[in-house]
Scaffold this active site. Structure first.
Site, mmCIF file in Angstrom:
data_model
loop_
_atom_site.group_PDB
_atom_site.id
_atom_site.type_symbol
_atom_site.label_atom_id
_atom_site.label_comp_id
_atom_site.label_asym_id
_atom_site.label_seq_id
_atom_site.Cartn_x
_atom_site.Cartn_y
_atom_site.Cartn_z
ATOM 1 N N VAL A 84 6.850 4.997 5.301
ATOM 2 C CA VAL A 84 5.759 5.848 5.803
ATOM 3 C C VAL A 84 5.145 5.271 7.082
ATOM 4 O O VAL A 84 4.904 5.988 8.052
ATOM 5 C CB VAL A 84 4.690 6.052 4.708
ATOM 6 C CG1 VAL A 84 3.430 6.683 5.271
ATOM 7 C CG2 VAL A 84 5.257 6.904 3.580
ATOM 8 N N LYS A 85 4.922 3.957 7.077
ATOM 9 C CA LYS A 85 4.248 3.386 8.247
ATOM 10 C C LYS A 85 5.216 2.930 9.326
ATOM 11 O O LYS A 85 4.971 3.150 10.510
ATOM 12 C CB LYS A 85 3.397 2.195 7.809
ATOM 13 C CG LYS A 85 2.468 1.686 8.879
ATOM 14 C CD LYS A 85 1.168 1.339 8.237
ATOM 15 C CE LYS A 85 0.177 0.686 9.102
ATOM 16 N NZ LYS A 85 -1.029 0.375 8.320
ATOM 17 N N TYR A 117 0.875 -1.175 0.000
ATOM 18 C CA TYR A 117 0.000 0.000 0.000
ATOM 19 C C TYR A 117 0.911 1.223 0.000
ATOM 20 O O TYR A 117 1.683 1.439 0.930
ATOM 21 C CB TYR A 117 -0.917 0.029 1.225
ATOM 22 C CG TYR A 117 -1.853 1.217 1.180
ATOM 23 C CD1 TYR A 117 -3.027 1.170 0.428
ATOM 24 C CD2 TYR A 117 -1.545 2.398 1.838
ATOM 25 C CE1 TYR A 117 -3.874 2.277 0.345
ATOM 26 C CE2 TYR A 117 -2.393 3.506 1.761
ATOM 27 C CZ TYR A 117 -3.549 3.429 1.011
ATOM 28 O OH TYR A 117 -4.389 4.520 0.929
ATOM 29 N N THR A 134 1.856 24.124 -2.486
ATOM 30 C CA THR A 134 2.010 25.432 -1.839
ATOM 31 C C THR A 134 2.361 25.335 -0.354
ATOM 32 O O THR A 134 3.234 26.036 0.131
ATOM 33 C CB THR A 134 0.708 26.240 -2.003
ATOM 34 O OG1 THR A 134 0.400 26.278 -3.390
ATOM 35 C CG2 THR A 134 0.851 27.647 -1.461
HETATM 36 C C1 LIG Z 1 3.514 2.153 3.673
HETATM 37 C C2 LIG Z 1 2.576 3.276 3.400
HETATM 38 N N1 LIG Z 1 2.859 4.141 2.412
HETATM 39 C C3 LIG Z 1 2.050 5.181 2.124
HETATM 40 C C4 LIG Z 1 0.877 5.368 2.828
HETATM 41 C C5 LIG Z 1 -0.024 6.522 2.468
HETATM 42 O O1 LIG Z 1 0.074 7.492 3.451
HETATM 43 P P1 LIG Z 1 -1.084 8.602 3.617
HETATM 44 O O2 LIG Z 1 -2.283 7.897 4.118
HETATM 45 O O3 LIG Z 1 -0.489 9.565 4.599
HETATM 46 O O4 LIG Z 1 -1.278 9.232 2.300
HETATM 47 C C6 LIG Z 1 0.543 4.497 3.855
HETATM 48 C C7 LIG Z 1 -0.717 4.695 4.617
HETATM 49 O O5 LIG Z 1 -1.219 3.844 5.278
HETATM 50 C C8 LIG Z 1 1.405 3.416 4.151
HETATM 51 O O6 LIG Z 1 1.126 2.546 5.123
#
Ligand SMILES: Cc1ncc(COP(=O)(O)O)c(C=O)c1O
Length: 386
Positions: A188-189, A81, A243
């Site tokens: 991110v996670k 994801y 922005t």
């Molecule tokens: C591994 C990973 N990448 C990207 C994202 C996307 O992040 P956002 O929900 O802040 O757009 C997520 C969200 O769960 C994630 O787990």
């Protein structure tokens, strides 16, 4: 943690919030970029791109690496994801997004799964089989010479908390180096201390070309980042420009969060309390036939629920009920996985041992209530997951 972020946000409000990176040098953004370059080392001298969410960061990354290399393809993984915008959903390989994602030139390779092997009959051989599948894709539908990057989560989270061994990321790194492909890691996670290291991939000892950060980065405010080589991030002016990205408030909160993680020893805490949670959750296996597997590291843990342990039949409906019942009893857990049958346990990094024990006790009760039929089917009628 919260009071530090709050104090930093209030102090920044006094100093001013109105200029964005588009028109001015935003001091907290510069300071934060310097900190991120230290804690997310990459192969070349780094710069930082700022955005608002994991989705915009992954989408920007895809655009940047394609433009910088002149190669159209990106290889990602089934179950991944990477976000909800069109560009990031295209990179994702999750069944929940299959109805709207148009993958274009993002090719999906199988991701290793030690409980339910993706390719090999023997779970021990699944990682090698998945690496072989990557090699095959790079000689067929996703030709290596046309591939800009491999984008991977160090622990596939929404895919079901799948934590491959260090050898898998090392194998991907070796392929990338051999083929001149960029290795991009989506933290991110699981980044920002959750695994016990600053970043999830550090346990594998690999050095990526680009790192994507989000979620915890902003201490609750919208903030994401791509740490990458200047030659890629500066490939063209205004190529992925927002922005309010890198705004002073989000960056001040981000700096305060990093300070809190450091000053309060939260990485060590994530490791220690995570180990305690794993032990507690494994203790539930004997009492609850629904529990098929307990996995993860630090404070990224998954509990896969099955209707039949021998057949490993995914128990998606029961998993939703366990989440619902746990919430009624005061515990927030989520469900993830391609069959929606994995409890995701990603609590705050400041979780104390006693709170972890309490959480396990609540799950114990929620599992019992579901197994004994005490949670009615229609209890879920007003709720929707994916
Ligand atoms: C591994 C990973 N990448 C990207 C994202 C996307 O992040 P956002 O929900 O802040 O757009 C997520 C969200 O769960 C994630 O787990």
């Amino acid at each position: 943690m919260e009071h530090r972020a709050r104090a930093a946000i209030e102090a920044q409000l006094e100093r001013g919030t109105y200029a964005g990176l588009v028109s001015a040098v935003v001091e907290p953004a510069v300071e934060l970029a310097e900190r991120l370059i230290e804690l997310a080392p990459i192969r070349e001298s780094a710069k930082v791109w700022f955005g608002h969410s994991g989705s915009d960061a992954n989408e920007a990354l895809a655009r940047l690496v394609r433009r910088a290399t002149g190669r159209p393809h990106i290889l990602t993984f089934v179950g991944a994801y990477h976000g909800a915008t069109d560009g990031s959903a295209a990179l994702s390989g999750h069944s929940a997004q299959a109805r709207y994602a148009d993958s274009g030139t993002a090719t999906k390779a199988p991701f290793p799964n030690a409980y339910r092997p993706s390719l090999a009959a023997d779970p021990e051989r699944d990682e090698a089989a998945c690496l072989a599948a990557v090699e095959e894709l790079l000689t067929t539908t996703c030709p290596a010479a046309e591939t800009a990057a491999i984008l991977v989560e160090p622990i596939q989270s929404d895919g079901g908390i799948l934590a491959p061994s260090p050898a898998f990321l090392q194998g991907l790194e070796a392929i990338c180096r051999r083929e001149g492909i960029l290795l991009a890691i989506d933290e991110v996670k699981v980044g920002m201390g959750r695994t016990g290291d600053w970043l999830g991939h550090q346990a594998a000892g690999v050095t990526p070309d680009l790192v994507v950060l989000g979620k915890a980065l902003g201490g609750g405010l919208p903030l994401s980042a791509v740490v990458g080589p200047a030659a890629i991030l500066d490939v063209e002016p205004a190529i992925a420009l927002f922005t309010t990205a890198g705004n002073a408030l989000s960056c001040a909160a981000g700096l305060a969060s990093i300070e809190a993680i450091e000053a309060d020893g939260m990485r060590d805490n994530a490791r220690a309390v995570g180990d305690r949670l794993v032990a507690g959750l494994r203790g539930l296996t004997g009492r609850h036939p629904l529990v098929g597997d307990v996995r993860g590291r630090g404070l990224v843990l998954g509990v896969e629920l099955v209707a039949d342990r021998a057949a490993k039949t995914p128990a998606g409906h029961e998993t939703a009920k366990v989440c619902f019942r746990a919430a009624e009893l005061g515990l927030a857990v989520f469900y993830v996985g391609m069959e929606s049958n994995v409890l995701e346990i990603t609590p705050p990094l400041c979780l104390r041992a006693a709170e972890a024990d309490e959480g396990v006790a609540i799950l114990d009760r929620a599992l019992d209530d579901v197994e004994q039929g005490r949670v009615a089917d229609d209890a879920l009628a007003d709720y929707a997951g994916w």
